[in-house]
Each structure stands twice: as C-alpha cells, then as structure tokens.
Scaffold this active site. Structure first.
Site, PDB file in Angstrom:
ATOM      1  N   ASN A   1     -32.984  48.069  44.556  1.00 59.40           N
ATOM      2  CA  ASN A   1     -34.316  48.635  43.944  1.00 59.40           C
ATOM      3  C   ASN A   1     -33.801  48.654  42.490  1.00 59.40           C
ATOM      4  O   ASN A   1     -33.135  49.377  42.023  1.00 59.40           O
ATOM      5  CB  ASN A   1     -34.605  50.087  44.495  1.00 59.40           C
ATOM      6  CG  ASN A   1     -35.776  50.661  43.901  1.00 59.40           C
ATOM      7  OD1 ASN A   1     -36.054  50.653  42.572  1.00 59.40           O
ATOM      8  ND2 ASN A   1     -36.519  51.263  44.734  1.00 59.40           N
TER       9      ASN A   1
ATOM     10  N   HIS B   1     -35.100  51.629  38.213  1.00 64.24           N
ATOM     11  CA  HIS B   1     -34.662  52.505  36.941  1.00 64.24           C
ATOM     12  C   HIS B   1     -34.220  51.603  35.979  1.00 64.24           C
ATOM     13  O   HIS B   1     -33.974  52.117  34.903  1.00 64.24           O
ATOM     14  CB  HIS B   1     -33.277  53.427  37.705  1.00 64.24           C
ATOM     15  CG  HIS B   1     -34.132  54.590  38.519  1.00 64.24           C
ATOM     16  ND1 HIS B   1     -35.306  55.045  38.243  1.00 64.24           N
ATOM     17  CD2 HIS B   1     -33.944  54.693  39.680  1.00 64.24           C
ATOM     18  CE1 HIS B   1     -35.776  55.794  39.355  1.00 64.24           C
ATOM     19  NE2 HIS B   1     -34.957  55.697  40.357  1.00 64.24           N
TER      20      HIS B   1
ATOM     21  N   HIS C   1     -40.955  50.002  43.558  1.00 67.07           N
ATOM     22  CA  HIS C   1     -41.971  50.745  43.962  1.00 67.07           C
ATOM     23  C   HIS C   1     -42.986  51.020  42.789  1.00 67.07           C
ATOM     24  O   HIS C   1     -42.697  51.322  41.848  1.00 67.07           O
ATOM     25  CB  HIS C   1     -41.411  52.223  44.080  1.00 67.07           C
ATOM     26  CG  HIS C   1     -42.261  53.205  44.616  1.00 67.07           C
ATOM     27  ND1 HIS C   1     -41.548  54.648  44.906  1.00 67.07           N
ATOM     28  CD2 HIS C   1     -43.510  53.249  44.751  1.00 67.07           C
ATOM     29  CE1 HIS C   1     -42.644  55.379  45.370  1.00 67.07           C
ATOM     30  NE2 HIS C   1     -43.788  54.549  45.241  1.00 67.07           N
TER      31      HIS C   1
ATOM     32  N   ARG D   1     -45.704  52.709  41.281  1.00 67.31           N
ATOM     33  CA  ARG D   1     -46.292  54.220  41.605  1.00 67.31           C
ATOM     34  C   ARG D   1     -47.689  54.159  41.035  1.00 67.31           C
ATOM     35  O   ARG D   1     -47.712  53.870  39.942  1.00 67.31           O
ATOM     36  CB  ARG D   1     -45.303  55.257  40.970  1.00 67.31           C
ATOM     37  CG  ARG D   1     -44.094  55.280  41.905  1.00 67.31           C
ATOM     38  CD  ARG D   1     -43.122  56.360  41.285  1.00 67.31           C
ATOM     39  NE  ARG D   1     -43.607  57.732  41.902  1.00 67.31           N
ATOM     40  CZ  ARG D   1     -42.913  58.434  42.742  1.00 67.31           C
ATOM     41  NH1 ARG D   1     -41.811  57.810  43.253  1.00 67.31           N
ATOM     42  NH2 ARG D   1     -43.559  59.615  43.052  1.00 67.31           N
TER      43      ARG D   1
ATOM     44  N   ARG E   1     -44.891  55.227  36.241  1.00 68.45           N
ATOM     45  CA  ARG E   1     -43.920  55.953  35.532  1.00 68.45           C
ATOM     46  C   ARG E   1     -42.746  54.908  35.152  1.00 68.45           C
ATOM     47  O   ARG E   1     -41.855  54.804  34.146  1.00 68.45           O
ATOM     48  CB  ARG E   1     -43.324  56.913  36.043  1.00 68.45           C
ATOM     49  CG  ARG E   1     -42.478  56.778  37.512  1.00 68.45           C
ATOM     50  CD  ARG E   1     -41.920  58.214  37.952  1.00 68.45           C
ATOM     51  NE  ARG E   1     -42.913  58.970  38.629  1.00 68.45           N
ATOM     52  CZ  ARG E   1     -42.532  60.033  39.267  1.00 68.45           C
ATOM     53  NH1 ARG E   1     -41.391  60.415  39.485  1.00 68.45           N
ATOM     54  NH2 ARG E   1     -43.619  60.898  39.733  1.00 68.45           N
ATOM     55  N   HIS E   2     -42.517  53.715  36.314  1.00 69.79           N
ATOM     56  CA  HIS E   2     -41.515  52.883  35.787  1.00 69.79           C
ATOM     57  C   HIS E   2     -42.133  51.348  35.942  1.00 69.79           C
ATOM     58  O   HIS E   2     -42.112  50.597  34.927  1.00 69.79           O
ATOM     59  CB  HIS E   2     -40.118  53.135  36.707  1.00 69.79           C
ATOM     60  CG  HIS E   2     -40.169  53.596  38.024  1.00 69.79           C
ATOM     61  ND1 HIS E   2     -41.064  52.817  38.942  1.00 69.79           N
ATOM     62  CD2 HIS E   2     -39.590  54.544  38.672  1.00 69.79           C
ATOM     63  CE1 HIS E   2     -40.981  53.452  39.853  1.00 69.79           C
ATOM     64  NE2 HIS E   2     -40.122  54.697  39.977  1.00 69.79           N
TER      65      HIS E   2
ATOM     66  N   GLU F   1     -42.346  48.762  47.681  1.00 63.43           N
ATOM     67  CA  GLU F   1     -42.856  50.090  48.055  1.00 63.43           C
ATOM     68  C   GLU F   1     -43.860  50.660  47.597  1.00 63.43           C
ATOM     69  O   GLU F   1     -44.048  50.542  46.284  1.00 63.43           O
ATOM     70  CB  GLU F   1     -41.795  51.163  47.734  1.00 63.43           C
ATOM     71  CG  GLU F   1     -40.167  51.010  48.264  1.00 63.43           C
ATOM     72  CD  GLU F   1     -39.130  51.750  47.722  1.00 63.43           C
ATOM     73  OE1 GLU F   1     -39.469  52.772  46.985  1.00 63.43           O
ATOM     74  OE2 GLU F   1     -38.092  51.493  48.061  1.00 63.43           O
TER      75      GLU F   1
ATOM     76  N   THR G   1     -39.090  59.973  45.566  1.00 66.34           N
ATOM     77  CA  THR G   1     -39.854  59.971  47.249  1.00 66.34           C
ATOM     78  C   THR G   1     -39.032  61.170  47.860  1.00 66.34           C
ATOM     79  O   THR G   1     -37.824  60.891  47.961  1.00 66.34           O
ATOM     80  CB  THR G   1     -39.801  58.654  48.049  1.00 66.34           C
ATOM     81  OG1 THR G   1     -40.200  57.687  46.791  1.00 66.34           O
ATOM     82  CG2 THR G   1     -40.629  58.889  49.178  1.00 66.34           C
TER      83      THR G   1
ATOM     84  N   GLU H   1     -38.114  51.949  57.780  1.00 61.71           N
ATOM     85  CA  GLU H   1     -36.771  52.459  56.939  1.00 61.71           C
ATOM     86  C   GLU H   1     -36.630  53.673  57.105  1.00 61.71           C
ATOM     87  O   GLU H   1     -37.304  54.473  56.585  1.00 61.71           O
ATOM     88  CB  GLU H   1     -37.035  51.990  55.568  1.00 61.71           C
ATOM     89  CG  GLU H   1     -35.964  52.345  54.581  1.00 61.71           C
ATOM     90  CD  GLU H   1     -36.145  51.896  53.182  1.00 61.71           C
ATOM     91  OE1 GLU H   1     -36.716  50.959  52.751  1.00 61.71           O
ATOM     92  OE2 GLU H   1     -35.573  52.719  52.274  1.00 61.71           O
TER      93      GLU H   1
ATOM     94  N   HIS I   1     -32.232  55.459  50.494  1.00 63.14           N
ATOM     95  CA  HIS I   1     -32.592  56.720  49.681  1.00 63.14           C
ATOM     96  C   HIS I   1     -31.329  57.611  49.349  1.00 63.14           C
ATOM     97  O   HIS I   1     -30.730  58.215  50.263  1.00 63.14           O
ATOM     98  CB  HIS I   1     -33.495  57.688  50.256  1.00 63.14           C
ATOM     99  CG  HIS I   1     -34.609  58.301  48.981  1.00 63.14           C
ATOM    100  ND1 HIS I   1     -33.806  59.469  48.436  1.00 63.14           N
ATOM    101  CD2 HIS I   1     -35.558  57.831  48.252  1.00 63.14           C
ATOM    102  CE1 HIS I   1     -34.709  59.834  47.515  1.00 63.14           C
ATOM    103  NE2 HIS I   1     -35.674  58.952  47.360  1.00 63.14           N
TER     104      HIS I   1
HETATM  105  N1  PXP Z   1     -35.961  53.395  50.066  1.00 64.28           N
HETATM  106  C1  PXP Z   1     -37.253  54.019  49.726  1.00 64.28           C
HETATM  107  C2  PXP Z   1     -38.235  53.932  50.560  1.00 64.28           C
HETATM  108  C3  PXP Z   1     -37.281  54.692  48.373  1.00 64.28           C
HETATM  109  O1  PXP Z   1     -38.409  55.438  47.918  1.00 64.28           O
HETATM  110  C4  PXP Z   1     -36.269  54.607  47.265  1.00 64.28           C
HETATM  111  C5  PXP Z   1     -36.320  55.137  46.037  1.00 64.28           C
HETATM  112  O2  PXP Z   1     -37.457  54.568  45.347  1.00 64.28           O
HETATM  113  C6  PXP Z   1     -35.111  53.802  47.835  1.00 64.28           C
HETATM  114  C7  PXP Z   1     -34.913  53.280  49.005  1.00 64.28           C
HETATM  115  C8  PXP Z   1     -34.000  53.895  46.764  1.00 64.28           C
HETATM  116  O3  PXP Z   1     -33.674  55.050  46.691  1.00 64.28           O
HETATM  117  P1  PXP Z   1     -32.320  55.257  45.523  1.00 64.28           P
HETATM  118  O4  PXP Z   1     -32.839  54.851  44.122  1.00 64.28           O
HETATM  119  O5  PXP Z   1     -31.895  56.969  45.942  1.00 64.28           O
HETATM  120  O6  PXP Z   1     -31.123  54.370  45.890  1.00 64.28           O
END
Ligand code: PXP
Length: 237
Positions: A7, A10, A43, A45, A49-50, A70, A101, A151, A191
């Site tokens: 992901n 960030h 993601h 949103r 925001r990102h 996402e 999330t 997931e 997550h």
């Molecule tokens: N899976 C889902 C569904 C999420 O919403 C997120 C955060 O955007 C992640 C995985 C990744 O989480 P993390 O950034 O904590 O690794």
C-alpha cells in the site's frame, strides 16, 4: 508462497504534507514492482488526504502486477472504480475523522447495499474483496453478498499488548480463515502488519496475500536516509 501487496498511500501522505510534486506514489509503485511485490494497493478516500484521483488514473496505466483499490462503497467511488477498472476493489468502511481504517465492514448490517455495490463492480469486470473483522458471521455474510474474497483485519492482533492477548487475536484470525476457506472465498489479510508481527500471519497457509503499507513506507524512510543525506552533502560541498 504468500503474495505481498504494498500500500503506497503514505508516499502520497508525505507529498500532500507539503503540497509539492514529490515523492510521487507513481515512482514508488514502479520501485515496489521492481523489488518483486505482487501488487500495488491504494486507498482513494473521500477527503483525498493522500491518494489523489490523478494518482489512481496513472497507477492504472503503469501497474503491471495487480492494482487493488481500497474504497468506501459510495456512489462516487463506485463510479470512479468502474471508470478506472482496478483489478480488485477492496471495500472498506470509512469515517472522515479516523486516522486510518479502524474496523472491518459490517456486512450483516449493510447486506443489501453491499450486495448491490458488489454486483455493479463485478459487472464491470472488477473482482471484489471485503475488509472484515475476524468474525465468522461477517465472513458468512461476505459469501452471501457475493464477494470474491475477504481481507481479514489484523489490526487487533497487531495492537495486542501482551503475548496472551496476541494469542487470542490470532485464534480469532485462524477461526475466520477456516470459515472463509470453507466458503471458498479467497483470503487476504492486513492492517498494522510490521517487521515484528508479520511472521505468525504469514505462516497461515490459507492466507494468500498480505497487504502492508505504513510499516514498509516508514522503513523506507529510515533505510534510505543515509543515502539521501550523502547525496545532499555531495551537492553542497
Ligand atoms: N488493508 C486495508 C483494507 C487497509 O485499509 C489498510 C490501510 O489502508 C491496509 C491493509 C494497510 O495497513 P497498514 O498501512 O497498517 O499496513
């Protein structure tokens, strides 16, 4: 072998913090794929925001592995997904005020609206995964609404402060995995996974894919800092 989806939200968070053009999540996605990851996750949103719409559009053009978007199951996002056609959409709950999330989708409560959203996305050729807490009833409901995959939310496992609490959370995840496997749902997890806590989740053989973001981008800042400082010193001296 467990697949890794990275992901890159960030990377965009760092860019948005200054409103400049770098670091570009598109460049990050290319590097992530070159390093061997199996997919790119982002993601989009509601509050942008990102990740921005432009990022999603360009990611769709350059990602060669698998693009997993996402998003919340809103009309706006469903339209965007149908226009950009990610390989997978992962439906997540979204609250404006949350830092990230916070929990899985309540599939039981949103049965009808999720079923409709899933059908629209699948008709557009997009596979749909639901982000759910490790809860058997939610997994059962995920199958009923026609999801292709789930997931499983690993956040509580990752937040557990003691070994015994972590064991309890792992047990919940294992039960949920067994339920999803029994229902022939494809299984991902994610997550909060990081370099310390990932091992026990990676050992679950039914979990085909892990989606990891924050810890990898955070690590990249530190493992890349030495070189970044040296490059600036070379410029100014
Ligand atoms: N899976 C889902 C569904 C999420 O919403 C997120 C955060 O955007 C992640 C995985 C990744 O989480 P993390 O950034 O904590 O690794």
């Amino acid at each position: 072998m467990t697949r890794l989806g990275v992901n890159i939200d960030h990377v965009a968070t760092l860019r948005q913090a200054r409103g400049v053009q770098y670091p570009d999540p598109i460049a990050a996605a290319i590097l992530v794929e070159l390093a061997g990851a199996d997919g790119i996750v982002c993601h989009l949103r509601e509050d942008r925001r990102h990740i921005q719409d432009r990022d999603l559009y360009l990611l769709r053009k350059i990602v060669q592995t698998q693009l997993n978007l996402e998003m919340a199951a809103t009309e706006e996002m469903i339209r965007i997904a149908l226009n950009t056609k990610p390989d997978i959409v992962t439906l997540v709950p979204e609250r404006r005020e949350e830092l990230t999330t916070e929990g899985g989708l309540d599939v039981l409560k949103n049965h009808r609206s999720l079923k409709k959203a899933i059908q629209r996305l699948q008709r557009g050729g997009i596979s749909v995964s639901l982000f759910v807490d490790p809860d058997k009833d939610q997994i059962k409901a995920a199958e009923e609404v026609g999801a292709n995959a789930v997931e499983i939310h690993t956040g509580h496992y990752c937040d557990a402060q003691t070994h015994s609490l972590q064991d309890e959370e792992l047990k919940r995840i294992l039960d949920a995995v067994a339920e999803a496997s029994h229902r022939n749902l494809r299984i991902a997890a994610g997550h909060g996974l990081n370099y310390v806590n990932v091992k026990r989740i990676a050992e679950i053989k039914e979990v085909e894919e892990l989606n990891i973001g924050h810890s990898i981008i955070a690590r990249a800042v530190l493992v890349g800092l030495d070189r970044a400082v040296r490059e600036m010193l070379a410029l100014i001296r």
